[in-house]
Write an enzyme that holds these catalytic residues in place. Structure first.
Site, PDB file in Angstrom:
ATOM      1  N   HIS A 647      11.926   0.495  -4.106  1.00 33.46           N
ATOM      2  CA  HIS A 647      11.344   0.073  -2.844  1.00 33.46           C
ATOM      3  C   HIS A 647      12.456  -0.280  -1.861  1.00 33.46           C
ATOM      4  O   HIS A 647      13.465  -0.871  -2.228  1.00 33.46           O
ATOM      5  CB  HIS A 647      10.438  -1.144  -3.055  1.00 33.46           C
ATOM      6  CG  HIS A 647      10.095  -1.848  -1.781  1.00 33.46           C
ATOM      7  ND1 HIS A 647       9.218  -1.299  -0.868  1.00 33.46           N
ATOM      8  CD2 HIS A 647      10.536  -3.008  -1.248  1.00 33.46           C
ATOM      9  CE1 HIS A 647       9.144  -2.122   0.171  1.00 33.46           C
ATOM     10  NE2 HIS A 647       9.924  -3.155  -0.029  1.00 33.46           N
ATOM     11  N   GLU A 671       9.167   0.687   3.730  1.00 34.14           N
ATOM     12  CA  GLU A 671       8.578   0.120   4.925  1.00 34.14           C
ATOM     13  C   GLU A 671       8.443   1.239   5.948  1.00 34.14           C
ATOM     14  O   GLU A 671       9.300   2.097   6.050  1.00 34.14           O
ATOM     15  CB  GLU A 671       9.483  -0.981   5.478  1.00 34.14           C
ATOM     16  CG  GLU A 671       8.935  -1.560   6.751  1.00 34.14           C
ATOM     17  CD  GLU A 671       9.758  -2.722   7.251  1.00 34.14           C
ATOM     18  OE1 GLU A 671      10.128  -3.581   6.453  1.00 34.14           O
ATOM     19  OE2 GLU A 671      10.031  -2.731   8.445  1.00 34.14           O
ATOM     20  N   HIS A 701       4.153  -8.077   7.703  1.00 33.19           N
ATOM     21  CA  HIS A 701       4.800  -9.173   8.428  1.00 33.19           C
ATOM     22  C   HIS A 701       3.839  -9.864   9.386  1.00 33.19           C
ATOM     23  O   HIS A 701       4.150 -10.902   9.943  1.00 33.19           O
ATOM     24  CB  HIS A 701       6.020  -8.661   9.191  1.00 33.19           C
ATOM     25  CG  HIS A 701       7.038  -8.049   8.278  1.00 33.19           C
ATOM     26  ND1 HIS A 701       7.030  -6.718   7.965  1.00 33.19           N
ATOM     27  CD2 HIS A 701       8.049  -8.593   7.585  1.00 33.19           C
ATOM     28  CE1 HIS A 701       8.010  -6.460   7.130  1.00 33.19           C
ATOM     29  NE2 HIS A 701       8.650  -7.591   6.871  1.00 33.19           N
TER      30      HIS A 701
HETATM   31  N1  GLN Z   1       9.160  -6.698  -5.150  1.00 32.57           N
HETATM   32  C1  GLN Z   1       9.508  -7.522  -4.048  1.00 32.57           C
HETATM   33  C2  GLN Z   1       8.278  -8.190  -3.461  1.00 32.57           C
HETATM   34  O1  GLN Z   1       7.245  -7.596  -3.435  1.00 32.57           O
HETATM   35  C3  GLN Z   1      10.202  -6.748  -2.984  1.00 32.57           C
HETATM   36  C4  GLN Z   1      10.635  -7.627  -1.862  1.00 32.57           C
HETATM   37  C5  GLN Z   1      11.480  -6.945  -0.825  1.00 32.57           C
HETATM   38  O2  GLN Z   1      11.435  -5.747  -0.663  1.00 32.57           O
HETATM   39  N2  GLN Z   1      12.268  -7.691  -0.095  1.00 32.57           N
HETATM   40  O3  GLN Z   1       8.300  -9.300  -2.998  1.00 32.57           O
HETATM   41 ZN    ZN Z   2      10.389  -4.740   1.171  1.00 33.47          ZN
END
Ligand code: GLN
Ligand code: ZN
EC number: 2.1.1.14
Length: 765
Positions: A647, A671, A701
C-alpha cells in the site's frame, strides 16, 4: 571564529506550542495566551543560544504554523477566498489559510524538500495584489533586541519563495511565477529597510532551492533578484543560506556571484561535493558559513572530524571569514535531550538534539579560535569510540547477511500473472474484490487499553481479551458488510513504525523526541542505532487469532523496510541501504512465519517509499534500486499461492511507475481519490500493468460519506483504463482516524458499488 545556527525548533521541549495552538483553536484559550506561550518559547531559545556563546543567533525562525505561510502573510498574498480586506494579517486570516474554516478549505500543504516537514504552498498569479501585510520579522527582531539579543533575522528568500509556489486556481498552469519577482521585491525592500532601521546588521535569506536541479532561467532569476536588492541590502551583511544537499556547480557559480551578498551558507553534512567547489572556487573576502553539525539527525557530532574539516576550510577562506554552523535549521531534529529520562546513559551519550547541537557548534567555533574545551572534546571522542565498539551496535550475523544482499537481485521465481492465477484458485475471489487498507477506527477506549497495558495497569490477560474483542468486532463488521478480503483492524498498534521498531532489536525510543510535521502536528521517529534483527515473531499471534475468526482471507499486516527506514532517525555510521537491507531481512522472517501460520494474503505497507526519493534526479535510480530490492527481499521466499499486497499513501508516482511495477507485488492499493486523473493518466499513456491494483475509491481524510453512485462512477472510470480482472475496490488509506459512524456507511456504499458493477459486467457478457 564565530558560530551560527540556521534555525531552531518552534514546538518547545515538551511541545508547548502544540498544546497552546490546539487549545486556542478549540476556543479554550485566548489569542493572548497563545502569544504569551510563543513569546516565552522564543525568549528561552534566544537566551540559551546567547548564554552558550553563539554569535549569529537567528530570529523569525519561530512560526505559528509555517515559515512559508509567514512569507505569504508578509507579502499579503492571501488567496481571495479568505476575504481578507487588508491591514496587518491577524490570526483569523492566518489560521484560515493554514487550516481552512467553516466555509473555505485550507491552502495546499506539501513536503519541504526531502524532510517530513510540510509547508503551505503559496497560490499566486498575475492578479495578486502584494502588500507588506505582516511585520513579524521586524517585530521578532525588536523583541529579541529588547531582551539584549542582537539576532540575525531570517527570511525565506524571494526566488525560493516563488519557486515553491504554484499558480492559483483559475490561473494558467504555465503562468511564469518568477515573473512576480518585480512585484514581491519591493516588499522585501520595505522589510529590509525596517530591519536596518531597527538596528539589524545581518540578515539571512534562505534559498534552499539552489540545491535542486534548476534550469538556467531559474538561476538567472537569482542573479536578477539580488542585483535588484543590492542597493537596499547595502550596509548589511547578507547571508544566503542553502541546505539539504550539494549545491550543483552551475548554481554554486550563480550563488557566489550574487550582488549584495557577503556570506554563503552550505550543508556540509550532505553536501560533500560542495566542499570541493568551496576549495576550488570560493570567492575571496566573503564569509563561509560551514554547516558541519547535522540538523537532520539526532547523533552527536564527531567533533574531531568536524574540527579537522573546519581547519581545512580556514586555510581556504581565512580565520575571520569562517563561521561554524548547522547543516540546516534544527527544526528537523528533536528539541532537547535533557527531557529523555528513559534512554540509558550509553545511548544518550551518542546523541545530540537541537539544544545539544547548539553547544556543539559553539564548541567547534571556540576550538578553532584556540579556546578548545578539552574536557568536552574528550567526552565526545569517548562517546564516538563507544558507539563504534559497542556490542549493542554490531551484530556480526546481521552484518554478514545484509552484506551478501548487495549487488545481488531477488525476485519471486514465478511471474506475477501466473502467481495471480495460482492465488485465485485458492482464494476464489469475485471480480472487483473489496478490501480495506488495514486499520479500523481507534476509539478512546482502545487507546486507554493500550496505554494501561503499557503502564502495567492492566494484566496481559486483560489486554489480550480486550484486543481480541476489538478484532472480533471488526471481523464481524466486515463479514456483515460482505467485504472479500478482511483485515484485523490493527487495534494493537499505536503507530505503525513504532509498533515494529519496539519489537526489533537495534531501535531505541525517546519520550520527547518530537519533530514538527506540519502545523501543530509532530512525529516521534524511532532511533535506529544498531544492526536490526527480529528476536521473535511480531504479528503472527494477532493475525492467526483474527484468521481463526473467519473463513474469508485475513490479510497479515506489516510495515515495509523502506517505510520503517524513512520514518526513523537512521544511523549515520553506515549507508542507508545497508540499514534498509537489515530491516528487509527482519520483515522477511515475519512474512515467512505468517505464511507458515496459514495466512494467505500479506500486506507489506510501503507508505513512505516515495518520500525517500533524493532531491536530485541523478540520485533517483540508485535509491529506487535498493529500495525496491529491499521490498522484494521481504517476500522472495514464499509460495506462489501466497498473495502479497502493498500500500502507498500517494498517487503521484507517474515518474516512478516502473519502480512500482518492479516491486513485483501481487496487488497494490494506492491513494487516489484526491487526484484521480493523475494516476489514471499513467495507464492511459500505455504503461503495462498486470498485477492487481486498487486505486482508493474514496478519501478517508474527510468525514464525508461517499455515495454508492459516486464510488461506482469512480470505479467505472478506472475500468476504462484498467482490466476488469486486476481491479480491486478499497478506500484510500487506513481508517484509524475516522469514526464508526462514518466508516460503516462508507464501506457499505463501497461494497454496494462493487456489487452493482459486478452485476452490470456479468449481464453485459
Ligand atoms: N495499514 C496501515 C493502516 O491502515 C497503513 C497506513 C498508511 O498507509 N499510512 O493504517
Ligand atoms: Zn496510506
Amino acid at each position: 571564529m564565530a558560530s551560527h545556527v540556521v534555525g531552531y525548533p518552534r514546538m518547545g521541549p515538551k511541545r508547548e506550542l502544540k498544546f497552546a495552538l490546539e487549545s486556542f483553536w478549540d476556543g479554550k484559550s485566548s489569542a493572548e495566551d497563545l502569544k504569551k506561550v510563543s513569546a516565552d518559547l522564543r525568549s528561552s531559545i534566544w537566551k540559551q543560544m546567547c548564554d552558550t556563546g553563539i554569535k549569529y543567533i537567528p530570529s523569525n525562525t519561530f512560526s505559528y504554523y509555517d515559515q512559508v505561510l509567514d512569507t505569504t502573510a508578509m507579502l499579503g498574498a492571501v488567496p481571495s477566498r479568505y476575504n481578507w480586506t487588508g491591514g496587518e494579517i491577524e490570526f483569523a486570516t492566518y489560521f484560515s489559510m493554514a487550516r481552512g474554516n467553516a466555509s473555505v478549505p485550507a491552502m495546499e500543504m506539501t513536503k519541504w524538500f526531502d524532510t517530513n516537514y510540510h509547508f503551505i504552498v503559496p497560490e499566486l498569479g498575475p492578479d495578486v495584489n502584494f502588500s507588506y501585510a505582516s511585520h513579524k520579522a521586524v517585530n521578532e527582531y525588536k523583541e529579541a533586541k529588547a531582551q539584549g539579543v542582537d539576532t540575525v533575522p531570517v527570511l525565506v528568500g524571494p526566488v525560493s519563495y516563488l519557486l515553491l509556489s504554484k499558480p492559483a486556481k483559475g490561473v494558467d498552469k504555465s503562468f511564469p511565477l518568477l515573473s512576480l519577482l518585480d512585484k514581491i521585491l519591493p516588499i522585501y525592500k520595505e522589510v529590509i529597510a525596517e530591519l536596518k532601521a531597527a538596528g539589524a546588521s545581518w540578515i539571512q535569506l534562505d534559498e534552499p532551492t539552489l540545491v535542486l536541479d534548476l534550469e538556467s532561467h531559474k538561476l538567472e532569476a537569482f542573479t536578477k533578484a539580488y542585483a535588484d536588492l543590492e542597493s537596499s541590502l547595502s550596509g548589511l551583511n547578507v547571508l544566503v543560506e542553502t541546505y539539504f544537499a550539494d549545491v550543483p556547480a552551475e548554481a554554486f557559480k550563480t550563488l557566489t556571484a550574487l550582488k549584495g551578498v557577503t556570506a554563503f551558507g552550505f550543508d556540509l553534512v550532505r553536501g560533500t561535493q560542495t566542499l570541493e567547489l568551496i576549495k576550488s572556487s570560493f570567492p575571496s573576502g566573503k564569509y563561509l558559513f560551514a554547516g558541519v553539525v547535522d540538523g537532520r539527525n539526532i547523533w552527536a557530532n564527531d567533533l574531531a572530524a568536524s574540527l579537522a574539516l573546519l581547519q581545512t576550510l580556514e586555510g581556504v577562506v581565512g580565520k575571520d571569514k569562517l563561521v561554524a554552523s548547522t547543516s540546516c535549521s534544527l527544526l528537523h531534529t528533536a528539541v532537547d535531550l535533557i527531557n529523555e529520562t528513559k534512554l540509558d546513559d550509553e545511548i544518550k551519550s551518542w546523541l545530540a538534539f537541537a539544544a545539544q547541537k547548539v553547544v556543539e557548534v559553539n564548541a567547534l567555533a571556540k576550538a578553532l579560535s584556540g579556546a578548545k574545551d578539552e574536557a568536552f572534546f574528550s567526552a565526545n571522542a569517548a562517546a564516538q569510540a563507544s558507539r563504534k565498539s559497542s556490542p549493542r551496535v554490531t551484530n556480526e550475523a546481521v552484518q554478514k547477511a545484509s552484506a551478501a544482499l548487495q549487488g545481488s537481485d531477488h525476485r519471486r521465481a514465478t511471474n506475477v500473472s501466473a502467481r495471480l492465477d495460482a492465488q485465485q484458485k485458492k482464494l476464489n475471489l469475485p471480480i472487483l474484490p473489496t478490501t480495506t487498507i488495514g486499520s479500523f477506527p481507534q476509539t478512546v477506549e482502545l487507546r486507554r487499553v493500550r496505554r494501561e497495558y503499557k503502564a502495567k495497569k492492566i494484566s496481559e490477560e486483560e489486554y489480550v481479551k480486550a484486543i481480541t474483542e476489538e478484532i472480533k468486532k471488526v471481523v464481524d463488521l466486515q463479514e456483515e458488510l460482505d467485504i472479500d478480503v478482511l483485515v484485523h483492524g490493527e487495534p494493537e498498534r499505536n503507530d505503525m513504525v513504532e509498533y515494529f521498531g519496539e519489537q526489533l532489536s537495534g531501535f531505541a525510543f525517546t519520550a520527547n523526541g518530537w519533530v514538527q510535521s506540519y502545523g501543530s502536528r509532530c512525529v516521534k521517529p524511532p532511533i535506529i542505532y544498531g544492526d536490526v534483527s527480529r528476536p521473535k515473531p511480531m504479528t503472527v499471534f494477532w493475525s492467526s487469532k483474527a484468521q481463526e475468526m473467519t473463513k474469508r482471507p485475513m490479510k497479515g499486516m506489516l510495515t515495509g523496510p523502506v517505510t520503517i527506514l524513512n520514518w526513523s532517525f537512521v544511523r549515520n555510521d553506515q549507508p542507508r541501504f545497508e540499514t534498509c537491507y537489515q530491516i528487509a531481512l527482519a520483515i522477511k522472517d515475519e512474512v515467512e512465519d505468517l505464511e507458515k501460520a496459514g495466512i494467505t494474503v500479506i500486506q507489506i505497507d510501503e507508505a513512505a517509499l516515495r518520500e525517500g526519493l533524493p532531491l536530485r534526479k541523478a540520485e533517483h535510480a540508485f535509491y529506487l534500486n535498493w529500495a525496491v530490492h529491499s521490498f522484494r527481499i521481504t517476500n522472495v521466499g514464499i509460495q506462489d499461492t501466497t498473495q502479497i499486497h502493498t500500500h502507498m499513501c500517494y498517487s503521484n508516482f507517474n515518474d516512478i511507475i516502473h519502480s512500482i511495477i518492479d516491486m513485483d507485488a501481487d496487488v497494490i492499493t494506492i491513494e487516489n481519490s484526491r487526484s484521480d486523473e493523475k494516476l489514471l493518466s499513467v495507464f492511459r499513456e500505455g504503461v503495462k500493468y498486470g498485477a492487481g491494483i486498487g486505486p482508493g475509491v474514496y478519501d478517508i481524510h474527510s468525514p464525508r460519506i461517499p455515495s454508492t453512485e459516486e464510488i461506482a462512477d469512480r470505479v467505472n472510470k478506472m475500468l476504462a483504463v484498467l482490466d476488469t480482472n486486476i481491479l480491486w475496490v478499497n478506500p484510500d488509506c487506513g481508517l484509524k482516524t475516522r469514526k464508526y459512524t462514518e466508516v460503516k456507511p462508507a464501506l457499505q456504499n463501497m461494497v454496494s458499488a462493487a456489487k452493482t458493477i459486478r452485476t452490470q459486467l456479468a449481464s453485459a457478457k
